[in-house]
Design a protein around this motif. Structure first.
Motif, PDB file in Angstrom:
ATOM      1  N   ALA A  17       0.822  -1.207   0.000  1.00 45.52           N
ATOM      2  CA  ALA A  17       0.000   0.000   0.000  1.00 45.52           C
ATOM      3  C   ALA A  17       0.856   1.258   0.000  1.00 45.52           C
ATOM      4  CB  ALA A  17      -0.935  -0.004   1.212  1.00 45.52           C
ATOM      5  N   ARG A  18       1.889   1.275   0.818  1.00 46.40           N
ATOM      6  CA  ARG A  18       2.757   2.457   0.874  1.00 46.40           C
ATOM      7  C   ARG A  18       3.501   2.642  -0.448  1.00 46.40           C
ATOM      8  NH1 ARG A  18       2.907   4.974   5.640  1.00 46.40           N
ATOM      9  NH2 ARG A  18       2.030   3.859   7.444  1.00 46.40           N
ATOM     10  N   ASN A  19       3.860   1.553  -1.094  1.00 44.12           N
ATOM     11  CA  ASN A  19       4.503   1.660  -2.402  1.00 44.12           C
ATOM     12  C   ASN A  19       3.524   2.193  -3.440  1.00 44.12           C
ATOM     13  OD1 ASN A  19       6.777   1.017  -4.314  1.00 44.12           O
ATOM     14  ND2 ASN A  19       5.225  -0.350  -5.164  1.00 44.12           N
ATOM     15  N   HIS A  51      -8.230  -5.712   2.516  1.00 41.95           N
ATOM     16  CA  HIS A  51      -8.703  -4.794   1.482  1.00 41.95           C
ATOM     17  C   HIS A  51      -7.587  -3.886   0.984  1.00 41.95           C
ATOM     18  CE1 HIS A  51     -12.855  -5.400   3.479  1.00 41.95           C
ATOM     19  NE2 HIS A  51     -12.705  -6.238   2.473  1.00 41.95           N
ATOM     20  N   ARG A  52      -7.586  -3.655  -0.305  1.00 41.73           N
ATOM     21  CA  ARG A  52      -6.593  -2.759  -0.906  1.00 41.73           C
ATOM     22  C   ARG A  52      -7.159  -1.333  -0.912  1.00 41.73           C
ATOM     23  NH1 ARG A  52      -5.806  -7.698  -3.495  1.00 41.73           N
ATOM     24  NH2 ARG A  52      -3.612  -8.340  -3.556  1.00 41.73           N
ATOM     25  N   ASP A  53      -7.217  -0.751   0.262  1.00 43.59           N
ATOM     26  CA  ASP A  53      -7.808   0.584   0.448  1.00 43.59           C
ATOM     27  C   ASP A  53      -6.782   1.533   1.048  1.00 43.59           C
ATOM     28  OD1 ASP A  53     -10.211  -0.435  -0.425  1.00 43.59           O
ATOM     29  OD2 ASP A  53     -11.064  -0.647   1.584  1.00 43.59           O
ATOM     30  N   ILE A  54      -6.748   2.749   0.531  1.00 39.04           N
ATOM     31  CA  ILE A  54      -5.879   3.803   1.061  1.00 39.04           C
ATOM     32  C   ILE A  54      -6.749   5.028   1.299  1.00 39.04           C
ATOM     33  CG2 ILE A  54      -3.914   5.317   0.585  1.00 39.04           C
ATOM     34  CD1 ILE A  54      -2.799   3.025  -1.201  1.00 39.04           C
ATOM     35  N   ASP A  55      -6.706   5.557   2.519  1.00 39.05           N
ATOM     36  CA  ASP A  55      -7.551   6.682   2.907  1.00 39.05           C
ATOM     37  C   ASP A  55      -6.706   7.934   3.115  1.00 39.05           C
ATOM     38  OD1 ASP A  55     -10.029   5.163   3.122  1.00 39.05           O
ATOM     39  OD2 ASP A  55      -9.118   4.224   4.874  1.00 39.05           O
ATOM     40  N   LEU A  56      -7.090   9.004   2.427  1.00 38.61           N
ATOM     41  CA  LEU A  56      -6.410  10.289   2.565  1.00 38.61           C
ATOM     42  C   LEU A  56      -7.430  11.376   2.881  1.00 38.61           C
ATOM     43  CD1 LEU A  56      -4.122  10.225  -0.627  1.00 38.61           C
ATOM     44  CD2 LEU A  56      -3.441   9.647   1.707  1.00 38.61           C
ATOM     45  N   HIS A  57      -7.065  12.267   3.792  1.00 35.43           N
ATOM     46  CA  HIS A  57      -7.805  13.506   3.964  1.00 35.43           C
ATOM     47  C   HIS A  57      -6.916  14.633   3.474  1.00 35.43           C
ATOM     48  CE1 HIS A  57     -11.105  12.264   7.073  1.00 35.43           C
ATOM     49  NE2 HIS A  57     -11.196  11.629   5.919  1.00 35.43           N
ATOM     50  N   VAL A  58      -7.489  15.501   2.660  1.00 32.20           N
ATOM     51  CA  VAL A  58      -6.730  16.630   2.120  1.00 32.20           C
ATOM     52  C   VAL A  58      -7.485  17.906   2.470  1.00 32.20           C
ATOM     53  CG1 VAL A  58      -5.736  15.222   0.284  1.00 32.20           C
ATOM     54  CG2 VAL A  58      -7.842  16.467  -0.163  1.00 32.20           C
ATOM     55  N   TYR A  59      -6.737  18.933   2.825  1.00 35.10           N
ATOM     56  CA  TYR A  59      -7.333  20.152   3.365  1.00 35.10           C
ATOM     57  C   TYR A  59      -6.869  21.371   2.583  1.00 35.10           C
ATOM     58  CZ  TYR A  59      -7.965  17.051   7.397  1.00 35.10           C
ATOM     59  OH  TYR A  59      -8.290  16.001   8.219  1.00 35.10           O
ATOM     60  N   SER A  60      -7.818  22.285   2.333  1.00 37.04           N
ATOM     61  CA  SER A  60      -7.471  23.579   1.755  1.00 37.04           C
ATOM     62  C   SER A  60      -8.566  24.578   2.096  1.00 37.04           C
ATOM     63  CB  SER A  60      -7.272  23.478   0.231  1.00 37.04           C
ATOM     64  OG  SER A  60      -8.460  23.082  -0.415  1.00 37.04           O
ATOM     65  N   ASP A  61      -8.310  25.840   1.815  1.00 36.79           N
ATOM     66  CA  ASP A  61      -9.264  26.912   2.100  1.00 36.79           C
ATOM     67  C   ASP A  61     -10.160  27.171   0.896  1.00 36.79           C
ATOM     68  OD1 ASP A  61      -8.187  27.470   4.676  1.00 36.79           O
ATOM     69  OD2 ASP A  61      -6.537  28.574   3.722  1.00 36.79           O
ATOM     70  N   ASN A  62     -11.366  27.621   1.186  1.00 36.24           N
ATOM     71  CA  ASN A  62     -12.287  28.116   0.148  1.00 36.24           C
ATOM     72  C   ASN A  62     -12.539  27.103  -0.966  1.00 36.24           C
ATOM     73  OD1 ASN A  62     -12.380  30.694   1.472  1.00 36.24           O
ATOM     74  ND2 ASN A  62     -10.363  31.123   0.576  1.00 36.24           N
ATOM     75  N   ILE A  63     -12.875  25.881  -0.575  1.00 37.51           N
ATOM     76  CA  ILE A  63     -13.155  24.842  -1.566  1.00 37.51           C
ATOM     77  C   ILE A  63     -14.459  25.153  -2.288  1.00 37.51           C
ATOM     78  CG2 ILE A  63     -13.540  22.386  -1.951  1.00 37.51           C
ATOM     79  CD1 ILE A  63     -12.155  21.843   0.721  1.00 37.51           C
TER      80      ILE A  63
END
Length: 197
Positions: A17-19, A51-63
Motif C-alpha cells: 500500500a505504501r509503495n 482490502h486494498r484501500d488507502i484513505d487520505l484527507h486533504v485540506y485547503s481553504d475556500n473549496i
C-alpha cells in the motif's frame, strides 16, 4: 493461518500500500495544488489487512466544486487511475467533497483510494487523524492481533467498517467473528456517530 502468518500478510499488504501510494502520484497531485495531505485509516494505524484501500484527507481553504474538480481532473490523468466518483458534501456540516478513485497498480492489482477534500479549519479538520493517534495509543499488541485476525477471517463479501472492528475489540473486548456479528446487530441500531477511544 496462524497469528504469525496473519501478521506477516498484513505487513506485506501495508508495504504494498505504501509503495502504491508513493508510485501513484495521487497524493502529490493534491500537494501540488496547495493542499495539506494526511494519511488516515487502517494504513496509518498499521491495521490494513485484506482490502486494498488507502484513505487520505486533504485540506485547503475556500473549496468550491470548480476548484476540487480541477484537482480531480489532474488526478484523472495519472497512469493507473481508471475510475473516479465523487460525493458532494460541501453544503453539509462536513464541508467536504469525497473522491473515490480506482487505481490499477503496476502489478495489475486494483486499489481504492478514498480521498476526502475538507475545508481547512472546519469541525472535521484533523478529527480522523486524532482518532487514529488515539487508537494507536490505547491499542494493545493483543488487540492489534485480534483486529487483524478478525479482518482476515471476515469473508470478502461481508462489509464491516474498520472502525467497527476497532470499537468492538478495544472498547468491548470482542475476540470472535461470530461475537462481532452479534455486536454489529446491536451497534448498527444506534444513531450514526464517530468513535474515538
Amino acid at each position: 493461518m496462524n497469528q504469525k502468518e496473519i501478521n506477516h500478510l498484513a505487513t506485506v499488504r501495508q508495504e504494498e500500500a505504501r509503495n502504491v501510494l508513493a508510485v501513484s502520484g495521487i497524493a502529490q497531485v493534491w500537494e501540488d495544488a496547495g493542499c495539506r495531505v494526511s494519511l488516515i485509516g487502517s494504513l496509518r494505524m498499521g491495521l490494513l489487512m485484506s482490502h486494498r484501500d488507502i484513505d487520505l484527507h486533504v485540506y485547503s481553504d475556500n473549496i468550491t466544486e470548480a476548484s476540487t474538480f480541477a484537482i480531480a481532473a489532474r488526478m484523472s490523468a495519472l497512469p493507473g487511475v481508471i475510475e473516479i466518483a465523487s460525493v458532494n458534501g460541501l453544503h453539509t456540516e462536513e464541508h467536504c467533497m469525497a473522491w473515490h478513485v480506482k487505481y490499477r497498480a503496476q502489478d495489475g492489482e486494483e486499489w481504492k483510494f478514498d480521498i476526502i477534500h475538507i475545508e481547512a479549519g472546519t469541525e472535521y479538520d484533523g478529527y480522523f487523524e486524532r482518532m487514529a493517534e488515539r487508537i494507536m495509543t490505547v491499542m494493545t499488541p493483543t488487540q492489534r492481533d485480534t483486529i487483524l485476525r478478525l479482518k482476515y477471517e471476515t469473508p470478502s463479501d461481508e462489509y464491516i467498517k474498520g472502525v467497527e472492528y476497532y470499537e468492538a475489540v478495544i472498547a468491548d473486548g470482542i475476540t470472535l467473528l461470530e461475537d462481532l456479528r452479534k455486536w454489529l446487530e446491536v451497534h448498527r441500531r444506534k444513531s450514526v456517530y464517530y468513535w474515538i477511544p
